[in-house]
Write a protein that holds these residues in place. Sequence first.
Motif, PDB file in Angstrom:
ATOM      1  N   HIS A 109     116.897 118.307   6.209  1.00 32.34           N
ATOM      2  CA  HIS A 109     117.629 119.074   5.126  1.00 32.34           C
ATOM      3  C   HIS A 109     118.220 117.768   4.382  1.00 32.34           C
ATOM      4  CE1 HIS A 109     116.965 121.873   7.762  1.00 32.34           C
ATOM      5  NE2 HIS A 109     117.349 123.509   6.578  1.00 32.34           N
ATOM      6  N   ARG A 151     124.492 123.730  11.819  1.00 33.79           N
ATOM      7  CA  ARG A 151     123.442 124.527  11.128  1.00 33.79           C
ATOM      8  C   ARG A 151     123.250 125.354  11.005  1.00 33.79           C
ATOM      9  NH1 ARG A 151     119.857 119.324  10.137  1.00 33.79           N
ATOM     10  NH2 ARG A 151     118.493 120.675  10.910  1.00 33.79           N
ATOM     11  N   ARG A 178     124.955 117.378  10.796  1.00 33.85           N
ATOM     12  CA  ARG A 178     122.984 117.389  10.456  1.00 33.85           C
ATOM     13  C   ARG A 178     122.943 117.812  11.453  1.00 33.85           C
ATOM     14  NH1 ARG A 178     122.677 111.119   9.708  1.00 33.85           N
ATOM     15  NH2 ARG A 178     120.964 111.429  11.040  1.00 33.85           N
ATOM     16  N   ASP A 237     127.201 123.105   6.409  1.00 30.97           N
ATOM     17  CA  ASP A 237     126.290 122.273   6.658  1.00 30.97           C
ATOM     18  C   ASP A 237     126.491 121.195   5.906  1.00 30.97           C
ATOM     19  OD1 ASP A 237     125.550 123.995   7.965  1.00 30.97           O
ATOM     20  OD2 ASP A 237     123.024 124.122   7.097  1.00 30.97           O
TER      21      ASP A 237
END
Length: 310
Positions: free
Chosen positions: A240, A285, A282, A278
């Motif tokens: 992400h 989420r 990490r 978020d």
Amino acid sequence: MSQKTHCLIIGSGPAGYTAAIYASRAGLKPMMVAGLQPGGQLTITTEVENYPGYPNGIQGPEMMEHFRKQAERFGTEIKWSYVSSVDFSKAPFKVTVEEKETILADTVIIATGASAKWLGLPSEQRLNGFGVSACAVCDGYFFKGQDVAIVGGGDTAAEESTYLAKLCRKVYLLVRKDALRASKAMQNRVMNTPNIEVLFNSETLEITGEKAVEGARILNNKTKEEKNLKITGFFVAIGHKPNTDIFKNWLDMDELGYLKTIPGSTRTKIPGVFACGDSQDRIYRQAVTAAGSGCMAALDAERYLASIEA
Ligand code: NDP
């Protein structure tokens, strides 16, 4: 002309809206800049079944409508726009919207979220929500008893493949190199799960299917062999990216760009600036953890304002 607010919330996912609900009920008259994807990541998922309070599940976009209405009910002013830059050099903080309008804020709550990375294939985009997903925990359940594939070699892919293996008949883990990057413990768990087949040196050429995923064309980048997997679900777990670029010169972040907060709080290194959801998480989420930290941010902002007014 600039506008002024006690509390500016940047972002409109579960964290931002929860912060807005708490801040508005506390009388802070918050202003929210919703961002380029109002409602956040949940607006691109289908059914949400793991958010407490919805015993029959709910569609992601509909849930975010509920969040919005609840925030507006208590007086949150929402701007359907995006923040282009910030100046946190002194309070009130200067936040620029769409490169022209300026908002002066006594406190800023950052809830800008993160975006899943995608492979970038046209078929991946076309079938997104129709068998293609970037969240096994959200969507794995819909593939109960079926065969699925998941791309990635890090901890997320390892964790999500074992999660999927509990639900699905077979899970193909597609790893582009000849090794996993995940921690040894996670690698062992993957290797010891009988219904996970790890395909190393594997690149996805195309996800096939007209209206929903029916398969994937995979290339072995060593042998150059191509094969077709018969699957109904295709998960992407290649990382992400937190949406924090505009805060780069102001706040501390880790090497991936996640904002650093003082443990046990949502406070950043700048008093009056808070981070939740978020943008600073990490690990978990989830919508519910994002919402929880949004609540924390509003309470932290409220206490901060009380302390400077005292
Ligand atoms: P990572 O960045 O660690 O891993 C991404 C993986 O995706 C890598 O294996 C990478 O391959 C692969 N990848 C990237 N781009 C592509 C592509 N285009 N095609 C195919 N594969 C690709 O991300 P994670 O989300 O796994 O983890 C993020 C962080 O969160 C890590 O620090 C991780 O340790 C942590 N985490 C911790 C957990 C825990 O402790 N329980 C759970 C989940 C995450 P390559 O290896 O070839 O570069």
